[in-house]
Design a protein around this motif. Structure first.
Motif, PDB file in Angstrom:
ATOM      1  N   LEU A  19       0.820  -1.213   0.000  1.00  0.00           N
ATOM      2  CA  LEU A  19       0.000   0.000   0.000  1.00  0.00           C
ATOM      3  C   LEU A  19       0.853   1.262   0.000  1.00  0.00           C
ATOM      4  O   LEU A  19       0.341   2.351  -0.281  1.00  0.00           O
ATOM      5  CB  LEU A  19      -0.930   0.015   1.218  1.00  0.00           C
ATOM      6  CG  LEU A  19      -1.957  -1.114   1.339  1.00  0.00           C
ATOM      7  CD1 LEU A  19      -2.798  -0.926   2.584  1.00  0.00           C
ATOM      8  CD2 LEU A  19      -2.828  -1.186   0.086  1.00  0.00           C
ATOM      9  N   THR A 136       2.322  12.512  -1.506  1.00  0.00           N
ATOM     10  CA  THR A 136       1.967  11.149  -1.892  1.00  0.00           C
ATOM     11  C   THR A 136       1.841  10.246  -0.661  1.00  0.00           C
ATOM     12  O   THR A 136       0.963   9.383  -0.608  1.00  0.00           O
ATOM     13  CB  THR A 136       2.988  10.568  -2.876  1.00  0.00           C
ATOM     14  OG1 THR A 136       4.310  10.676  -2.311  1.00  0.00           O
ATOM     15  CG2 THR A 136       2.960  11.321  -4.195  1.00  0.00           C
ATOM     16  N   ARG A 138       0.903  11.236   2.340  1.00  0.00           N
ATOM     17  CA  ARG A 138      -0.356  11.608   2.993  1.00  0.00           C
ATOM     18  C   ARG A 138      -1.543  10.949   2.280  1.00  0.00           C
ATOM     19  O   ARG A 138      -2.475  10.450   2.922  1.00  0.00           O
ATOM     20  CB  ARG A 138      -0.514  13.121   3.016  1.00  0.00           C
ATOM     21  CG  ARG A 138      -1.669  13.591   3.893  1.00  0.00           C
ATOM     22  CD  ARG A 138      -1.806  15.103   3.874  1.00  0.00           C
ATOM     23  NE  ARG A 138      -0.637  15.767   4.420  1.00  0.00           N
ATOM     24  CZ  ARG A 138       0.212  16.495   3.722  1.00  0.00           C
ATOM     25  NH1 ARG A 138       0.035  16.647   2.411  1.00  0.00           N
ATOM     26  NH2 ARG A 138       1.238  17.069   4.299  1.00  0.00           N
ATOM     27  N   ALA A 139      -1.486  10.910   0.946  1.00  0.00           N
ATOM     28  CA  ALA A 139      -2.569  10.274   0.188  1.00  0.00           C
ATOM     29  C   ALA A 139      -2.627   8.777   0.470  1.00  0.00           C
ATOM     30  O   ALA A 139      -3.719   8.205   0.645  1.00  0.00           O
ATOM     31  CB  ALA A 139      -2.374  10.531  -1.301  1.00  0.00           C
ATOM     32  N   ARG A 140      -1.474   8.121   0.536  1.00  0.00           N
ATOM     33  CA  ARG A 140      -1.454   6.685   0.824  1.00  0.00           C
ATOM     34  C   ARG A 140      -1.962   6.413   2.239  1.00  0.00           C
ATOM     35  O   ARG A 140      -2.703   5.451   2.473  1.00  0.00           O
ATOM     36  CB  ARG A 140      -0.027   6.145   0.675  1.00  0.00           C
ATOM     37  CG  ARG A 140       0.509   6.163  -0.744  1.00  0.00           C
ATOM     38  CD  ARG A 140       1.860   5.464  -0.813  1.00  0.00           C
ATOM     39  NE  ARG A 140       2.473   5.617  -2.126  1.00  0.00           N
ATOM     40  CZ  ARG A 140       3.545   6.341  -2.383  1.00  0.00           C
ATOM     41  NH1 ARG A 140       4.149   6.995  -1.391  1.00  0.00           N
ATOM     42  NH2 ARG A 140       4.037   6.413  -3.606  1.00  0.00           N
ATOM     43  N   GLY A 142      -4.058   8.247   4.000  1.00  0.00           N
ATOM     44  CA  GLY A 142      -5.499   8.447   4.025  1.00  0.00           C
ATOM     45  C   GLY A 142      -6.250   7.301   3.394  1.00  0.00           C
ATOM     46  O   GLY A 142      -7.287   6.850   3.919  1.00  0.00           O
ATOM     47  N   ALA A 143      -5.743   6.796   2.254  1.00  0.00           N
ATOM     48  CA  ALA A 143      -6.405   5.677   1.580  1.00  0.00           C
ATOM     49  C   ALA A 143      -6.394   4.420   2.437  1.00  0.00           C
ATOM     50  O   ALA A 143      -7.315   3.590   2.347  1.00  0.00           O
ATOM     51  CB  ALA A 143      -5.719   5.412   0.244  1.00  0.00           C
ATOM     52  N   ALA A 144      -5.369   4.286   3.287  1.00  0.00           N
ATOM     53  CA  ALA A 144      -5.278   3.116   4.162  1.00  0.00           C
ATOM     54  C   ALA A 144      -6.035   3.311   5.474  1.00  0.00           C
ATOM     55  O   ALA A 144      -6.104   2.381   6.287  1.00  0.00           O
ATOM     56  CB  ALA A 144      -3.810   2.809   4.461  1.00  0.00           C
ATOM     57  N   GLY A 145      -6.589   4.494   5.680  1.00  0.00           N
ATOM     58  CA  GLY A 145      -7.395   4.742   6.864  1.00  0.00           C
ATOM     59  C   GLY A 145      -6.659   5.365   8.028  1.00  0.00           C
ATOM     60  O   GLY A 145      -7.152   5.320   9.160  1.00  0.00           O
ATOM     61  N   TYR A 146      -5.499   5.999   7.776  1.00  0.00           N
ATOM     62  CA  TYR A 146      -4.716   6.600   8.857  1.00  0.00           C
ATOM     63  C   TYR A 146      -4.592   8.103   8.639  1.00  0.00           C
ATOM     64  O   TYR A 146      -4.546   8.582   7.508  1.00  0.00           O
ATOM     65  CB  TYR A 146      -3.325   5.960   8.927  1.00  0.00           C
ATOM     66  CG  TYR A 146      -3.383   4.460   9.099  1.00  0.00           C
ATOM     67  CD1 TYR A 146      -3.792   3.899  10.299  1.00  0.00           C
ATOM     68  CD2 TYR A 146      -3.072   3.610   8.040  1.00  0.00           C
ATOM     69  CE1 TYR A 146      -3.871   2.526  10.459  1.00  0.00           C
ATOM     70  CE2 TYR A 146      -3.149   2.238   8.185  1.00  0.00           C
ATOM     71  CZ  TYR A 146      -3.548   1.691   9.399  1.00  0.00           C
ATOM     72  OH  TYR A 146      -3.640   0.336   9.535  1.00  0.00           O
ATOM     73  N   SER A 147      -4.520   8.823   9.752  1.00  0.00           N
ATOM     74  CA  SER A 147      -4.462  10.284   9.661  1.00  0.00           C
ATOM     75  C   SER A 147      -3.511  10.880  10.694  1.00  0.00           C
ATOM     76  O   SER A 147      -3.907  11.728  11.504  1.00  0.00           O
ATOM     77  CB  SER A 147      -5.858  10.879   9.854  1.00  0.00           C
ATOM     78  OG  SER A 147      -6.418  10.421  11.090  1.00  0.00           O
TER      79      SER A 147
END
Length: 372
Positions: A19, A136, A138-140, A142-147
């Motif tokens: 991921l 990039t 940050r986008a990965r 977010g897509a994995a559900g982490y912030s």
């Protein structure tokens, strides 16, 4: 360094490495620090997946993003680290429930995701100097559900607004432990970081911050990370040392029975670098297997060459300048040899409250000597 520990196994299973790996990567070599040719998920999905799940680092950026295309650039500047190294460093971090962690070097975002899975995103701050890499990652995430809090900034300055931290994980090689980072860790907190010497060689150090603002601790194994961007150096060409004259210029000739090979492996380089100041090597290799070991000082005052030939019993040396660099390196190697050739884990580092770093062997009461 060791492999995955059981307390990190759930995070590893929950956060697949793939991921956080881009389509094009350059797998690291099993031995050494070089890179293989690129692998592209779009044209070779099976090869890409084999690379992702191999225990090797994956270079993801060259030349601070200036290089593009499938070929290699000049200098690798971002990677997804070797999994065994990632988990060894996480194990050394020794997190506790609800630990507040600062990560210096977001990279692809995998470490930040693992930390967020283990501790919760609200307890993780990650700093990245490269805006494109940060975006990039940050986008990965977010897509994995982490912030986690993802900051674009100078990692050497840490991130003071969220301090103090219980733990700091640095994923870029340092020659100096930044004082700003130590100041942002609570007493009893831990800093885990790759630490490199000027001469070469590198290990991961685990520092515990003390009440007086100092930090001290042992090395826990070897490493080979990319340099923190703020601590990179530009080397002068050898011609600058020769004063425009052809080699050997004004160098004084001698011979030595110490082979340049003896001072060229990662561990002895590390031990030599802990003892010497401002000395760095470069090997000029030739087709017949021989090479010239160049030694230079960062002040551009002194140089030395040692010519290696396979099977030789003696090696020709030329030295110039106020420092006899080859003799300094030999003395540092003799000390290491005389101590029983200690490995990384016998060395340690102390950073004083005023930012001065000193290395030691086995205990802080046994400082590593300085040569030169």
């Amino acid at each position: 360094m060791g492999a995955l520990t059981t307390d990190w196994l759930p995070a590893f299973k929950a956060v697949p490495r793939e991921l956080f790996v881009p389509d094009v990567v350059w797998p690291g070599q099993a031995a050494g620090t070089g890179q293989e040719d690129s692998v592209d998920r779009r044209t070779d999905p099976d090869g890409w997946r084999r690379a992702v799940y191999a225990d090797v680092s994956l270079t993801t950026q060259w030349d601070d993003g200036e290089h593009s295309g499938a070929g290699k650039g000049r200098v690798p500047t971002c990677s997804n680290s070797q999994p065994s190294m990632v988990f060894s460093m996480l194990a050394a971090l020794d997190v506790e429930p609800e630990s507040r962690v600062l990560e210096v070097g977001t990279g692809t975002g995998w470490n930040a995701a693992l930390l967020s899975q283990r501790l919760g995103s609200s307890n993780v701050v990650t700093v990245e100097v490269d805006a494109d890499n940060a975006a990039t990652a940050r986008a990965r995430l977010g897509a994995a559900g982490y912030s986690p809090m993802a900051v674009v900034g100078d990692g050497a300055e840490g991130w003071k607004p969220s301090a103090p931290y219980d733990r700091v994980l640095i994923t870029a090689s340092l020659r100096r432990i930044p004082r700003a980072i130590v100041d942002q860790v609570r007493p009893g907190g831990i800093i885990v970081s790759p630490y490199a010497t000027e001469y070469g060689g590198e290990g991961v150090v685990r520092l515990t911050v003390r009440e007086d603002g100092s930090a001290s601790g042992p090395f826990v194994g070897s490493s080979a990370f990319m340099r923190l961007r703020q601590q990179r150096t530009q080397r002068k060409h050898v011609r600058e040392y020769l004063g425009g004259k052809p080699w050997p210029a004004d160098g004084v000739r001698s011979v030595t029975s110490t082979s340049p090979d003896d001072v060229g492996d990662w561990l002895p380089m590390f031990a030599i670098g802990l003892q010497t100041a401002g000395v760095f090597p470069w090997a000029e290799e030739y087709d017949d297997g021989s090479y010239t070991l160049w030694l230079r000082d960062t002040a551009v005052t002194s140089w030395a060459t040692v010519d290696y030939e396979p099977g030789a019993a003696e090696y020709e040396v030329y030295q110039s300048g106020p420092r006899n660099l080859w003799e300094e390196v030999r003395a540092a190697h003799r000390w290491w040899d005389g101590q029983g050739r200690p490995g990384f884990e016998r060395f340690g580092l102390t950073v004083t409250a005023d930012g001065q770093a000193s290395a030691w062997l086995d205990a802080p009461e046994h400082p590593v000597p300085s040569v030169g």
